[in-house]
Design a protein around this motif. Structure first.
Motif, PDB file in Angstrom:
ATOM      1  N   ALA A  42       0.626  -1.140   0.202  1.00 14.20           N
ATOM      2  CA  ALA A  42       0.266   0.175  -0.198  1.00 14.20           C
ATOM      3  C   ALA A  42       0.835   0.542  -0.280  1.00 14.20           C
ATOM      4  O   ALA A  42       0.118   2.530  -0.443  1.00 14.20           O
ATOM      5  CB  ALA A  42      -1.073   0.049   1.004  1.00 14.20           C
ATOM      6  N   HIS A  43       1.927   1.295   0.683  1.00 16.14           N
ATOM      7  CA  HIS A  43       2.509   2.436   0.403  1.00 16.14           C
ATOM      8  C   HIS A  43       4.382   2.051   1.064  1.00 16.14           C
ATOM      9  O   HIS A  43       4.862   1.162   0.953  1.00 16.14           O
ATOM     10  CB  HIS A  43       2.781   3.618   2.061  1.00 16.14           C
ATOM     11  N   VAL A  44       4.923   3.309   0.073  1.00 17.31           N
ATOM     12  CA  VAL A  44       6.858   2.724   0.075  1.00 17.31           C
ATOM     13  C   VAL A  44       7.296   4.241   0.796  1.00 17.31           C
ATOM     14  O   VAL A  44       6.215   5.145   0.598  1.00 17.31           O
ATOM     15  CB  VAL A  44       7.256   2.509  -1.100  1.00 17.31           C
ATOM     16  N   PHE A  45       7.970   4.209   1.587  1.00 17.62           N
ATOM     17  CA  PHE A  45       8.461   5.994   2.273  1.00 17.62           C
ATOM     18  C   PHE A  45       9.512   5.512   2.497  1.00 17.62           C
ATOM     19  O   PHE A  45      10.628   4.820   2.246  1.00 17.62           O
ATOM     20  CB  PHE A  45       8.238   5.240   4.286  1.00 17.62           C
ATOM     21  N   PRO A  46      10.835   6.740   2.153  1.00 16.25           N
ATOM     22  CA  PRO A  46      11.798   7.209   2.708  1.00 16.25           C
ATOM     23  C   PRO A  46      12.301   6.398   4.586  1.00 16.25           C
ATOM     24  O   PRO A  46      11.177   6.889   4.808  1.00 16.25           O
ATOM     25  CB  PRO A  46      12.293   8.502   2.777  1.00 16.25           C
ATOM     26  N   PRO A  47      13.487   5.799   4.369  1.00 19.82           N
ATOM     27  CA  PRO A  47      13.357   5.314   5.444  1.00 19.82           C
ATOM     28  C   PRO A  47      13.596   6.347   6.909  1.00 19.82           C
ATOM     29  O   PRO A  47      13.941   5.431   8.586  1.00 19.82           O
ATOM     30  CB  PRO A  47      14.725   4.473   5.785  1.00 19.82           C
ATOM     31  N   SER A  48      13.951   7.456   6.701  1.00 16.09           N
ATOM     32  CA  SER A  48      14.027   8.425   7.476  1.00 16.09           C
ATOM     33  C   SER A  48      12.819   8.971   8.108  1.00 16.09           C
ATOM     34  O   SER A  48      11.622   9.364   7.860  1.00 16.09           O
ATOM     35  CB  SER A  48      14.374   9.662   7.255  1.00 16.09           C
ATOM     36  N   GLY A  49      12.660   8.293   9.928  1.00 15.26           N
ATOM     37  CA  GLY A  49      11.680   8.345  10.467  1.00 15.26           C
ATOM     38  C   GLY A  49      11.397   6.942  10.637  1.00 15.26           C
ATOM     39  O   GLY A  49      10.291   6.915  11.981  1.00 15.26           O
TER      40      GLY A  49
END
Length: 824
Positions: free
Chosen positions: A406-413
């Motif tokens: 459903a979603h892919v984010f940068p790893p920051s956070g």
């Protein structure tokens, strides 16, 4: 090949055996009425001598390699030979042998070594074996056995829903993976008994991961560090949550989740199987699952488819800027010497093939700052950072997306895995409520409406965090955008006539120039760097407002908020300073805040042997079904008002809403003596201060611990309170239960006997009228037996059954199709 042939032969024998029976008398072997016991599991088919010989030869070739190393080598070989032309007989012969070895390594015995299979003697639900891809039904089919998929399965099991998890890999995940579990995800995992204790047993001491370190190398020049737990000896924030953020690598979390899933009789797990396609059917979904080693395809039917110690310089992240390398080193576990180095490169002029083991070893040695430190290189693989969110989380009425789908984010956070776990938490109770016929299917539409805005916000925050992490290298002359512009210039059509090797050399020369100047610029700007670190202008580790304060503010939420509720949420969502503290509040759509429970004053509806909650966050975990809770806050304890709300909860259908009375500090005299069905708790006034602010008197809490509705005005009339509750539940919940009508039962059968065997599949009523059997029923047996086996959850019986309600009929196991179930 031999072992597969035996299993297939056994299934064919069973199918032929059933076909020989008369069409109307398809009686389940071994059952004789509603008091029949579950059939004993069949012994596995014998293993042929040829297979034993093959196994012995392979083990003699494998030498000292363990199972995971053998699997890795075999999978690499399959990948290589798959690239060769199919006309190559040599390649096809090697592929056949390698797939046979892969099947050998993923058999029951080997899977048990990888902790994918149950212990010897453990029965799988509904007779499920560990053979690859058995074609069995499940109420929910989950594609992917990562944290999101496994948490979904475990939460569904808690509410009595059977699920099947198909995981394409045959080995546990390896780094690099997520490693930070935030407050809310830890709270979600409290629903799995003992899981958070197991997680904490594997977390390194806080001193090893409380800081982010900025340096020339891990053992060399130090630019500065940021302590993200100033003044804390523990990561706990007792006024905000019963659980702190934790630092545990995903490849250590996943085995814990697998153990919990394998121990649950309502969860089926298949390793080495991947979902190939999904086809919606009438009242169900057909899922094609392929076993990777043998290439076999099965169709399942489900209701829904889802080293050296760094003394004095310990940290979670090391941002390394030196002439030799630029890297972000993640310390997964300093005591165990487990690290992951992330090193940027710029395609297409640079490629992942440039990072050979020798080149990577040199880069890692430069990041450490001491070439004498021994390093074992485990894996090297490319990875592209991106921020993506699916357009919808429900592409079909019976298909849902969660986690990385459903979603892919940068790893920051560290929002990726945590957002997926919270997706599972939101979806599981809704599936359980619909499958248990406690809510209408329209409830499932609220999943995308609620979770997608949260994912968009987390993606935006992750991107913002990435740019915050670039502030220190920018001060050192290492400008990320300048490097991108250089790469774009050298790959533009204007210079395409230059040889690729020359353009690559120009790119690397420009990058090297910036890296060479970085230490000198860092020294010159050391005061600015220290100011940025001390002022909190760099990447953060804790995000309590985002972890605990997100709100489901959609008009299409599970329990539709009023206009006044949405206005209050919008007011609370106004931008605030970055370092403003998080203050818990009773917002509709928000998480029920934490208040430590000091004592249970009255157990009310809580089962006698069940332990009381340690926090208000645990209240939904006390209920075995997805049932909302009616929470009376201290301001709503006036006698008439209290009686009105408790009477309203009792007037609704049994167990439709469960009342909870919250006291801050000692309860008033006589509270325990008053006989009610309410669970009464004494809570800590410090952590429960939110209960006396905001004007809320009564809350309706959803099964996922979010507030569905609240009332701030005084209500002293039971009829008015009941009307308010019914209006809040009207959006997706109703009181109509599907009824199952059975005829032709023996005269001496009682309703109690039926209810004890049917379980919760419907309202049991004994039909006293004599109905003439239909012509179809005359073909078979006139007596009708049907019951649900409590141990396996399987419906058993013979003859016919009629479902008056189409939705109830769609939930009937496919075991009835073409056999006992002859109705429409």
């Amino acid at each position: 090949d031999c072992i597969i042939t035996e299993r297939e032969a056994q299934q064919i024998r069973e199918q032929l055996k059933n076909r020989r029976k008369s069409p109307g008398k398809s009686k389940l072997a071994g059952s004789s009425g509603p008091l029949a016991r579950p059939i004993a599991p069949r012994e596995p088919p014998p293993v042929k001598k040829a297979f034993r010989t093959f196994k012995e030869r392979w083990l003699s070739c494998a030498g000292d390699l363990d199972t995971s190393q053998q699997l890795k080598a075999v999978e690499q070989g399959i990948e290589i030979f798959s690239l060769l032309p199919k006309e190559s007989k040599y390649a096809q012969h090697r592929l056949k042998l390698l797939r046979k070895v892969q099947l050998l390594l993923t058999s029951t015995e080997m899977l048990r070594a990888l902790r994918f299979a149950p212990k010897p003697g453990k029965l799988w639900p509904r007779g499920v074996s560990t053979s690859p891809c058995p074609g069995l039904d499940a109420e929910v089919v989950i594609a992917g056995g990562g944290p999101t998929g496994l948490i979904t399965a475990l939460l569904l099991a808690r509410w009595g829903v059977r699920s099947l998890v198909a995981e394409r890999s045959t080995a546990l995940t390896q780094p690099p993976q997520a490693h930070l579990i935030n407050h809310r995800s830890m709270e979600v995992m409290r629903a799995v008994p003992g899981l958070t204790d197991q997680i904490w047993a594997g977390v390194p001491p806080l001193d090893q991961w409380r800081s982010f370190v900025y340096c020339g190398s891990m053992l060399g020049d130090l630019l500065g560090s940021v302590d993200h737990f100033p003044g804390q000896a523990s990561p706990h924030l007792p006024l905000l949550s019963p659980e702190p953020v934790t630092h545990l690598s995903q490849h250590k979390l996943v085995p814990l989740l697998w153990q919990a899933a394998l121990a649950d009789p309502l969860v089926q797990v298949l390793a080495g199987c991947s979902v190939r396609s999904v086809r919606p059917g009438e009242g169900h979904v057909e899922v094609d699952i392929q076993e990777r080693a043998a290439g076999m395809l099965r169709t399942l039917r489900g209701a829904y488819v889802l080293g050296r110690r760094l003394r004095g310089r310990e940290g979670m992240l090391y941002f390394v800027f030196s002439p030799a390398t630029i890297a972000v080193v993640v310390a997964h576990n300093i005591l165990e010497g487990e690290f992951v180095a992330q090193i940027p490169y710029f395609p297409p002029l640079q490629s992942a093939a440039d990072f050979t083991p020798g080149a990577c070893s040199r880069l890692v040695a430069a990041a450490i700052g001491d070439p004498a430190v021994p390093v074992e290189l485990r894996t090297v693989r490319p990875w592209a950072m991106s921020g993506l969110v699916a357009a919808t989380y429900q592409p079909h009425s019976r298909l849902f997306l969660a986690g990385d789908a459903a979603h892919v984010f940068p790893p920051s956070g560290a929002f990726g895995m945590n957002t997926g776990i919270q997706d599972a938490h939101n979806l599981a109770w809704k599936l359980a409520a619909v499958l248990g016929r406690e809510a209408r299917p329209s409830l499932l539409h609220s999943y995308s409406a609620e979770r997608r805005p949260v994912a968009l916000a987390n993606m935006q925050l992750s991107v913002q965090n990435f740019y915050e992490a670039l502030s220190i290298p920018k001060l050192m002359g290492l400008d990320y955008h300048t490097a991108l512009r250089l790469n774009d210039t050298l790959t533009s059509p204007a210079v395409a006539w230059l040889p690729p090797g020359l353009r690559r050399s120009a790119l690397e020369a420009g990058l090297a120039l910036g890296q060479a100047a970085a230490p000198a610029l860092g020294t010159l700007r050391s005061r600015d760097i220290r100011a940025a670190l001390e002022g909190g202008e760099t990447l953060r580790l804790q995000y309590p407002k985002e972890d605990l304060g997100f709100v489901y503010r959609s008009p299409d939420a599970a329990l539709a908020p009023s206009a006044a509720d949405l206005a209050e949420v919008d007011l609370a969502a106004r931008p605030r300073p970055r370092h403003a503290p998080y203050t818990p509040a009773t917002l509709v759509g928000g998480r029920l805040p934490h208040a430590a429970v000091d004592a249970v004053i009255s157990r009310g509806w809580l089962a006698g042997g069940a332990a009381g909650p340690a926090s208000t966050v645990d209240l939904p975990c006390l209920v075995a079904s997805p049932t909302p809770l009616l929470l009376l806050l201290p301001s709503g304890h006036e006698a008439l008002e209290r009686r009105a709300w408790l009477a309203a909860a009792e007037r609704l259908a049994p167990q439709r809403v469960l009342p909870v009375v919250l006291h801050l500090g000692p309860a008033p005299a006589g509270a325990a003596a008053e006989r009610t069905n309410a669970l009464e708790l004494q809570c800590d006034p410090a952590s429960g201060a939110w209960a006396t602010t905001g004007g809320a008197r009564v809350l309706l809490v959803r099964p996922d611990g979010h507030i569905g509705a609240k009332w701030s005005e005084r209500v002293a009339d039971a009829a008015r309170a009941q009307g308010a509750l019914e209006q809040a539940l009207a959006a997706n919940f109703d009181d109509d239960r599907d009824q199952i009508y059975i005829s032709g039962l023996p005269r001496d059968v009682t309703e109690d006997q039926l209810a004890s065997h049917f379980g919760q599949i419907g309202t049991i009523k004994l039909d006293k009228k004599k109905r003439p059997p239909t012509p179809k029923a005359r073909i078979g047996v006139l007596d009708i037996w049907l019951y649900r086996d409590k141990a396996t959850g399987q419906l058993k019986g013979d003859a016919t059954i009629t479902y008056e309600d189409p939705f109830a009929a769609s939930q009937a196991p496919s075991w009835f199709d073409g056999k006992e179930f002859l109705g429409k």
